[in-house]
Design an enzyme around this catalytic site. Structure first.
Site, PDB file in Angstrom:
ATOM      1  N   ILE A   8      13.290  47.561   0.432  1.00  0.00           N
ATOM      2  CA  ILE A   8      14.264  48.221   1.298  1.00  0.00           C
ATOM      3  C   ILE A   8      14.227  49.732   1.104  1.00  0.00           C
ATOM      4  CG2 ILE A   8      16.737  48.495   1.774  1.00  0.00           C
ATOM      5  CD1 ILE A   8      17.074  45.525   1.112  1.00  0.00           C
ATOM      6  N   SER A 132      24.569  43.461  -1.281  1.00  0.00           N
ATOM      7  CA  SER A 132      24.083  42.145  -0.905  1.00  0.00           C
ATOM      8  C   SER A 132      25.277  41.242  -0.633  1.00  0.00           C
ATOM      9  CB  SER A 132      23.237  41.561  -2.042  1.00  0.00           C
ATOM     10  OG  SER A 132      22.974  40.191  -1.849  1.00  0.00           O
ATOM     11  N   TYR A 145      21.503  39.380 -11.469  1.00  0.00           N
ATOM     12  CA  TYR A 145      21.532  40.165 -10.233  1.00  0.00           C
ATOM     13  C   TYR A 145      22.918  40.111  -9.599  1.00  0.00           C
ATOM     14  CZ  TYR A 145      20.316  41.531  -5.425  1.00  0.00           C
ATOM     15  OH  TYR A 145      20.264  42.148  -4.199  1.00  0.00           O
ATOM     16  N   LYS A 149      25.578  43.208  -8.703  1.00  0.00           N
ATOM     17  CA  LYS A 149      26.060  43.505  -7.355  1.00  0.00           C
ATOM     18  C   LYS A 149      27.581  43.431  -7.278  1.00  0.00           C
ATOM     19  CE  LYS A 149      22.167  44.408  -5.375  1.00  0.00           C
ATOM     20  NZ  LYS A 149      21.832  45.814  -5.015  1.00  0.00           N
TER      21      LYS A 149
END
Length: 328
Positions: A8, A132, A145, A149
């Site tokens: 990204i 996310s 992860y 986030k």
């Protein structure tokens, strides 16, 4: 742009470069950075390549100062860089959890603080956090992860309130992403028996990049969701989180792995970049091009929501007028 060497970050750097001006590319891997610089130049921008590990607060601060010295005031700072481990939580070592947190959460903190140090005195600037759907909904095999986030979301909300309190002209916003076809599934440390994959539906990184650029231009909105799957996941988690717990317990292991075994020689970028001196340029795209969507109707509708609302109002008025005329 942190994490600019791939995924990204790489796609967003190119999207921003099309506007001209300087795009500062921050990442660890020299191979990916040099390739990203060529992409930025081809798109019409001027690259500024800076090798930096975002887990090092002093290095991030030095990178920010170099950008200001060589390219002028930082107008936009985009945090993207991350690393992770694909494995059940009990198979992730404490130092691996710490490393993921240092890069994927504290890297955002350090980048945000470096940006605010320069933006607040000028009373202008935009910070964009690439998040996310997993900032709201944890899933199996991605505890490190998901924890990062979630932490980014809480940190960003606190900073936003502080900026509002001081009536600052600086804006901070977060873009929550769906599953994206990035190289992470080929370079994140994995202990899964099979090849890791994003949970379908999968979107191309350019879809995510367009969402980030839109957020740069419209930072007054506190958060942007990209993809119908993101909206659905966040919405369902707010209403029936327990149902999602059980659903993901049944489906979350298989849906994150292909039928193919994990390559025994797959690199891991947890401690050092996968695109190191002897590595290769992974680019923006991962290995799932054949299954990835190049457009998101939900994201398009979000960007054009005002026009859609006006159009819907006009249609409604026309229908009402026609009905009134028929009754007469």
């Amino acid at each position: 742009m942190t994490g600019a060497s791939g995924g990204i970050g790489r796609a967003t750097a190119v999207e921003l470069a099309a506007r001209g001006g300087t795009v500062a590319l921050l990442a660890r891997g020299r191979v990916g950075l040099e390739a990203a610089a060529r992409d930025v130049e081809a798109a019409g921008g001027t690259p500024l390549v800076i090798e930096v590990d975002v887990s090092d607060a002093d290095a991030v601060e030095a990178a920010a100062q170099r950008v200001e010295d060589e390219a002028g005031p930082i107008e936009t700072w985009v945090n993207v860089a991350f690393t992770s481990v694909f494995a059940p939580a009990h198979d992730i070592a404490p130092d691996e959890f710490r490393r993921v947190t240092e890069v994927s959460y504290l890297g955002y903190v350090y980048g945000t603080l470096a940006a605010l140090k320069r933006m607040r005195p000028r009373n202008r600037g935009v910070v964009v956090q690439v998040g996310s759907a997993l900032a709201y909904r944890g899933i199996p095999l991605q505890s490190a992860y998901c924890g990062s986030k979630h932490a980014i979301q809480g940190f960003t909300e606190s900073v936003r309130c502080e900026l509002l309190h001081e009536k600052s002209g600086v804006r901070i916003t977060m873009v929550q992403m769906p599953a994206v076809n990035t190289p992470q599934f080929s370079w994140v440390l994995s202990r899964l028996p099979r090849q890791a994959q994003p949970v379908p539906p999968i979107y191309q990184p350019e879809v995510a990049a367009r969402g980030v650029v839109w957020a740069v231009d419209h930072p007054q909105r506190r958060e942007w969701w990209i993809g119908a799957s993101t909206a659905g996941t966040i919405g369902l988690n707010a209403v029936v989180p327990g149902v999602l717990d059980r659903y993901l317990a049944r489906t979350g292991f298989d849906s994150q792995q292909t039928a193919d075994p994990r390559p025994p020689d797959q690199p891991a970028n947890l401690w050092s970049p996968a695109d190191g001196p002897d590595g290769r340029d992974f680019g923006a795209h991962g290995i799932f091009d054949a299954r990835a969507h190049s457009h998101s109707l939900q994201a398009w509708a979000t960007r054009h929501r005002r026009a859609l609302l006006v159009g819907a109002g006009a249609v409604g008025a026309a229908v009402a007028a026609a009905g009134a005329s028929a009754r007469r």
